[in-house]
Scaffold this motif. Sequence first.
Motif: not given
Length: 117
Positions: A41-42, A65-69, A78-79
Motif C-alpha cells: 500500500l505504501r 476505494h478504501v479499507f475500513m479499520a 485508502n484506510l
Amino acid sequence: MAIVLLAVADAKYCFHITVVCSYGKSSDGGALVNSPFSNALRSGTFSPPEDTLLSGADHLEPHPHVFMADRAFPLRRNLMRPFPGTTFHSRHRVFNYRLSRARLTVENAFGIFEAQW
C-alpha cells in the motif's frame, strides 16, 4: 505468543487478503505496519480499483476505494478509521456507527470461517 490475523473481506464474506502475524504483544496496527500488504500500500505496488463516482452522490468527484479499520490503524487515503474520542459532532457519531456496521462484514466472515472448524 499471540497470533494476529488480519483480513480483507468483501460484502459476500469472501476473504481476498489475509495477513497472519505472530509478533507477541504487537497490536493490530503494528501487525499491519509490518506486513507485506502494508508495504505494498505504501509503495504503490498494490493497486486497488480506480477512483469511481458514488451512485446517488450530490457531487461528481470520483472517490477512492478504501479499507475500513478500527482505531488501532493509522488514517490514510485508502484506510478509513473512526473519529477518535467520545465527544464530537453528531455527524461524526453517525459516521462512526456506519463504519462500525460496515466492519461487521469482516467480523462475520471470521465467524463463518471459525464455524467451519
